[in-house]
Design an enzyme around this catalytic site. Structure first.
Site, PDB file in Angstrom:
ATOM      1  N   CYS A   1      -7.761 -11.152   1.444  1.00  0.00           N
ATOM      2  CA  CYS A   1      -7.748 -10.820   2.870  1.00  0.00           C
ATOM      3  C   CYS A   1      -8.150 -11.899   3.791  1.00  0.00           C
ATOM      4  O   CYS A   1      -9.023 -12.861   3.588  1.00  0.00           O
ATOM      5  CB  CYS A   1      -8.874  -9.704   2.922  1.00  0.00           C
ATOM      6  SG  CYS A   1      -9.007  -9.277   4.836  1.00  0.00           S
TER       7      CYS A   1
ATOM      8  N   ARG B   1       0.880  -1.115   0.050  1.00  0.00           N
ATOM      9  CA  ARG B   1      -0.045  -0.062   0.138  1.00  0.00           C
ATOM     10  C   ARG B   1       0.858   1.378   0.275  1.00  0.00           C
ATOM     11  O   ARG B   1       1.692   1.413   0.773  1.00  0.00           O
ATOM     12  CB  ARG B   1      -1.018  -0.095   1.149  1.00  0.00           C
ATOM     13  CG  ARG B   1      -1.911   1.183   1.237  1.00  0.00           C
ATOM     14  CD  ARG B   1      -2.706   1.106   2.607  1.00  0.00           C
ATOM     15  NE  ARG B   1      -3.506  -0.157   2.835  1.00  0.00           N
ATOM     16  CZ  ARG B   1      -3.985  -0.637   3.867  1.00  0.00           C
ATOM     17  NH1 ARG B   1      -3.597  -0.284   4.979  1.00  0.00           N
ATOM     18  NH2 ARG B   1      -4.595  -1.767   3.599  1.00  0.00           N
TER      19      ARG B   1
ATOM     20  N   CYS C   1     -13.931  -2.165   6.780  1.00  0.00           N
ATOM     21  CA  CYS C   1     -12.929  -1.167   5.921  1.00  0.00           C
ATOM     22  C   CYS C   1     -13.747  -0.402   4.973  1.00  0.00           C
ATOM     23  O   CYS C   1     -13.086   0.815   4.715  1.00  0.00           O
ATOM     24  CB  CYS C   1     -11.905  -2.155   5.292  1.00  0.00           C
ATOM     25  SG  CYS C   1     -10.762  -3.004   6.415  1.00  0.00           S
TER      26      CYS C   1
ATOM     27  N   LYS D   1      -5.972   6.980  12.337  1.00  0.00           N
ATOM     28  CA  LYS D   1      -6.374   7.682  11.101  1.00  0.00           C
ATOM     29  C   LYS D   1      -6.712   8.942  11.368  1.00  0.00           C
ATOM     30  O   LYS D   1      -7.478   9.257  12.413  1.00  0.00           O
ATOM     31  CB  LYS D   1      -7.462   6.639  10.408  1.00  0.00           C
ATOM     32  CG  LYS D   1      -7.008   5.152  10.285  1.00  0.00           C
ATOM     33  CD  LYS D   1      -8.141   4.454   9.612  1.00  0.00           C
ATOM     34  CE  LYS D   1      -7.699   2.979   9.296  1.00  0.00           C
ATOM     35  NZ  LYS D   1      -8.627   2.215   8.932  1.00  0.00           N
TER      36      LYS D   1
ATOM     37  N   LYS E   1      -3.504   1.223  15.124  1.00  0.00           N
ATOM     38  CA  LYS E   1      -3.606   2.128  14.003  1.00  0.00           C
ATOM     39  C   LYS E   1      -4.137   3.314  14.362  1.00  0.00           C
ATOM     40  O   LYS E   1      -5.049   3.504  15.256  1.00  0.00           O
ATOM     41  CB  LYS E   1      -4.009   1.316  12.827  1.00  0.00           C
ATOM     42  CG  LYS E   1      -5.521   1.060  13.157  1.00  0.00           C
ATOM     43  CD  LYS E   1      -6.042   0.206  11.826  1.00  0.00           C
ATOM     44  CE  LYS E   1      -7.439  -0.314  11.922  1.00  0.00           C
ATOM     45  NZ  LYS E   1      -7.873  -1.236  10.807  1.00  0.00           N
TER      46      LYS E   1
ATOM     47  N   ARG F   1      -1.801   6.853   9.933  1.00  0.00           N
ATOM     48  CA  ARG F   1      -1.870   6.040   8.373  1.00  0.00           C
ATOM     49  C   ARG F   1      -2.033   7.417   7.334  1.00  0.00           C
ATOM     50  O   ARG F   1      -1.830   8.483   7.759  1.00  0.00           O
ATOM     51  CB  ARG F   1      -3.100   5.416   8.403  1.00  0.00           C
ATOM     52  CG  ARG F   1      -2.823   4.239   9.087  1.00  0.00           C
ATOM     53  CD  ARG F   1      -2.074   2.907   9.017  1.00  0.00           C
ATOM     54  NE  ARG F   1      -2.305   1.508   9.620  1.00  0.00           N
ATOM     55  CZ  ARG F   1      -3.019   0.731   9.572  1.00  0.00           C
ATOM     56  NH1 ARG F   1      -3.972   0.600   8.382  1.00  0.00           N
ATOM     57  NH2 ARG F   1      -3.105  -0.302  10.202  1.00  0.00           N
TER      58      ARG F   1
ATOM     59  N   CYS G   1     -16.012  -8.747   6.224  1.00  0.00           N
ATOM     60  CA  CYS G   1     -15.950  -9.244   7.774  1.00  0.00           C
ATOM     61  C   CYS G   1     -16.037  -7.943   8.946  1.00  0.00           C
ATOM     62  O   CYS G   1     -16.412  -6.750   8.262  1.00  0.00           O
ATOM     63  CB  CYS G   1     -14.325  -9.581   8.236  1.00  0.00           C
ATOM     64  SG  CYS G   1     -13.165  -8.236   8.359  1.00  0.00           S
TER      65      CYS G   1
ATOM     66  N   CYS H   1     -15.274  -3.682   0.441  1.00  0.00           N
ATOM     67  CA  CYS H   1     -13.686  -4.030   0.616  1.00  0.00           C
ATOM     68  C   CYS H   1     -13.259  -5.079  -0.174  1.00  0.00           C
ATOM     69  O   CYS H   1     -14.056  -5.782  -0.932  1.00  0.00           O
ATOM     70  CB  CYS H   1     -13.557  -4.380   2.046  1.00  0.00           C
ATOM     71  SG  CYS H   1     -14.250  -5.882   2.661  1.00  0.00           S
TER      72      CYS H   1
END
Length: 600
Positions: A448, A74, A491, A223, A221, A143, A487, A442
């Protein structure tokens, strides 16, 4: 220290990595097709996830073979701003070393899928050579920083983008390990790599190498998004930290700061939940970095490092309460904060189609279904974009809706570009349905490792059905969001969508099935187009083939009973899930096959 307070294994790995050097350095060139778990946890900080092809996992296991490992890489692209050469290099990498597709993410960045481990150093170096980076695109750090991508030339957007760029630079990790590992120790003159710069709030947990993050980096993480109140295209409430522009007398005077957004959850753990950002304070533009440091350092020092499922800052904010969290932030600042100013979010724009920039040039928003750039059948999207960038050499910007804006276009090129897109089978915004325009998914299967069922590969099938049903009901032009994830990590941000579909269980193939087999989904209703409200759980374990029939009676009632200017999400929120369920049950009892009969 009790067992429940013991740092997780990931925390131990981060400390042992010596500022992200360890484990990866030992394994990057060992000739094996995959990394160990320890190395993988550090590799994320460098911008890559280890994956395998789940479509062939069972067959390979039966044959005594290991998983078909590959890497996802990414790029970190603040505000989604790219040059023509940066796009073309990602395209070349996808074709030469990836799976021949390029994916635009919901956070204004690129993902390359299907890269073999031995090719990872080459990919990372080539991305840096076009002055982008993969550092901190993943991992327990700040991120990719979001900002409105519209290249409209006005002081408000220009200054907000400048603030977002400065924020992204200031909070990039400062360890040298990235270029030591991937760039042969050479500091490429890349503005996205760590630059020497002072921190604003010295604290005891700071270290010389990482004065903001320390030895252990963040608990999870982090954001950040910058947004406009009249155009929340970056979904600011869904971010750990949000800066919502405050505009007075036509000037950007500062930001209302939001904290604690985050949408991932674990259904089996009732202590996890989606959460929208809460109003923290107001800051001037000059105070953006200082408040950012105070929030991030408070999270660094107070966040949960024992249970990664409850390690996001949203749980710290929820557990303490926003007032107590504000007091903690003020301790780091050393002074009180200023109260937020009245500043409601009122709109959102996906920026698709042709628009004036305000400087005599145009920009064109091209919708890209689920962000996947590829050539398949009559749709030759990858070839079309490659040709456009090679021919016109224009810059571009990536959107949080997984699409792309071509910028700085001469009005004289408009007809040529329209024809080129048509020749390659690329749908312009005027030719796609409204429901497809505002939908996203996603990646999920097959790459994934967290997905429990399909998302990207089956959402187009669902949209085909929705398009037909909405047309029958006379609602084809209604604007609302449909977001699907494979899931509960969310995302594609399903938890604040008008309609959220979250993967719950895998499907089983039946005779005659063609293509990917979808499973069951948790259906959420009542979020909002502008992203300021969470949806409610309407029904769990809904089979994929039942989703449209489940929604149809609700759409029918929405058409007849909506209030003036009421959106679909507002309608569902006003009625509540129990009333909505009663509408569906009544339609089924009346034998309405598709729910279009009026129920009362």
């Amino acid at each position: 220290m009790s067992a429940k307070d013991q740092p997780s294994k990931v925390e131990e790995v981060k400390e042992a990595s010596n500022y992200l050097r360890g484990f990866v350095a030992e394994e990057a060139f060992n000739g094996l097709p995959n990394y160990s778990e320890e190395a993988y946890n550090i590799l994320k900080f460098h911008g890559s996830y280890q994956q395998d092809d789940r479509d062939v996992r069972v067959e390979r296991k039966k044959a005594g073979l290991d998983k078909a490992y590959s890497m996802m890489i990414r790029s970190r692209i603040p505000g989604g701003k790219i040059t023509a050469e940066q796009y073309l290099e990602h395209d070349r990498l996808a074709m030469e070393l990836g799976n021949r597709t390029l994916r635009i993410t919901t956070r204004q960045s690129f993902q390359l899928h299907g890269v073999l481990k031995n090719d990872l150093p080459t990919v990372i170096r080539r991305i840096n050579e076009v002055l982008l980076s993969t550092l901190a695109a993943c991992g327990d750090v700040e991120r990719n920083v979001l900002s409105c991508p519209a290249p409209i030339r006005d002081d408000i957007r220009d200054r907000m983008q400048a603030d977002a760029d400065l924020f992204a630079s200031h909070f990039a990790p400062r360890t040298n390990s990235y270029w030591e590992l991937w760039l042969d120790g050479e500091k490429i003159d890349n503005p996205l790599l760590p630059q020497p710069r002072p921190t604003l709030i010295p604290t005891p947990a700071d270290t010389e190498v990482e004065p903001i993050y320390g030895r252990h980096y963040l608990p999870r993480k982090f954001k950040t998004a910058f947004s406009l109140p009249f155009d929340n295209c970056t979904d600011v409430y869904a971010n750990d930290l949000g800066f919502l522009a405050v505009i007075e007398a036509g000037q950007l005077v500062g930001y209302n700061v939001l904290v604690g957004g985050g949408l991932g959850t674990t259904p089996s753990n009732k202590n996890t939940f989606p959460h929208l950002g809460k109003d923290l304070c107001f800051v001037t533009r000059e105070g953006v970095l200082e408040i950012g440091e105070a929030v991030i350092k408070a999270y660094r020092d107070l966040g949960n490092r024992a249970d990664r499922k409850r390690a996001r800052i949203k749980y710290l904010v929820a557990d303490l309460g926003i007032d107590a969290f504000r007091s903690k932030v003020e301790e780091y600042l050393g002074h009180p904060t200023e109260p937020p100013r009245p500043n409601p979010v009122t709109g959102v724009d996906d920026h698709m189609g042709w628009h004036e920039q305000g400087d005599g040039k145009l920009f064109l928003g091209i919708p890209i279904e689920n962000g996947r750039v590829r050539d398949v059948g009559a749709l030759r999207l990858a070839t079309a974009l490659r040709t456009l960038f090679q021919t016109y050499k224009m810059p571009a910007r990536l959107t949080c809706q997984q699409s792309i804006l071509l910028c700085d276009l001469d009005p004289a090129w408009r007809d040529e570009i329209n024809q080129l897109l048509a020749d390659h089978g690329v749908a312009r915004v005027e030719t796609i349905s409204t429901v497809r325009r505002w939908a996203m998914a996603c990646p999920a299967m097959p790459t994934c490792g967290l997905a429990v069922t399909e998302s990207e590969r089956v959402l187009p099938r669902l949209l085909d059905q929705l398009e037909q049903r909405l047309a029958e009901l006379g609602l084809a032009d209604e604007v609302f969001t449909v977001r699907m994830t494979g899931c509960p990590n969310g995302c594609a941000r399903p938890y604040n969508a008008d309609i959220g579909l979250v993967g719950r269980s895998a499907g089983k193939a039946k005779p005659g099935d063609e293509g990917p087999v979808a499973g069951t989904y948790t259906l959420f209703l009542g979020g909002s187009l502008v992203g300021h409200r969470l949806a409610s759980l309407y029904k769990d374990y809904v089979p994929f083939d039942r989703l449209v029939d489940e929604l149809t009676p609700i759409f029918a009632r929405f058409k007849t009973d909506r209030q003036p200017n009421e959106t679909f999400g507002d309608f569902c929120d006003r009625l509540g899930v129990e009333r909505l369920a009663a509408i569906v049950a009544e339609a089924e009892a009346n034998g309405s096959a598709n729910g279009t009969a009026r129920t009362s």
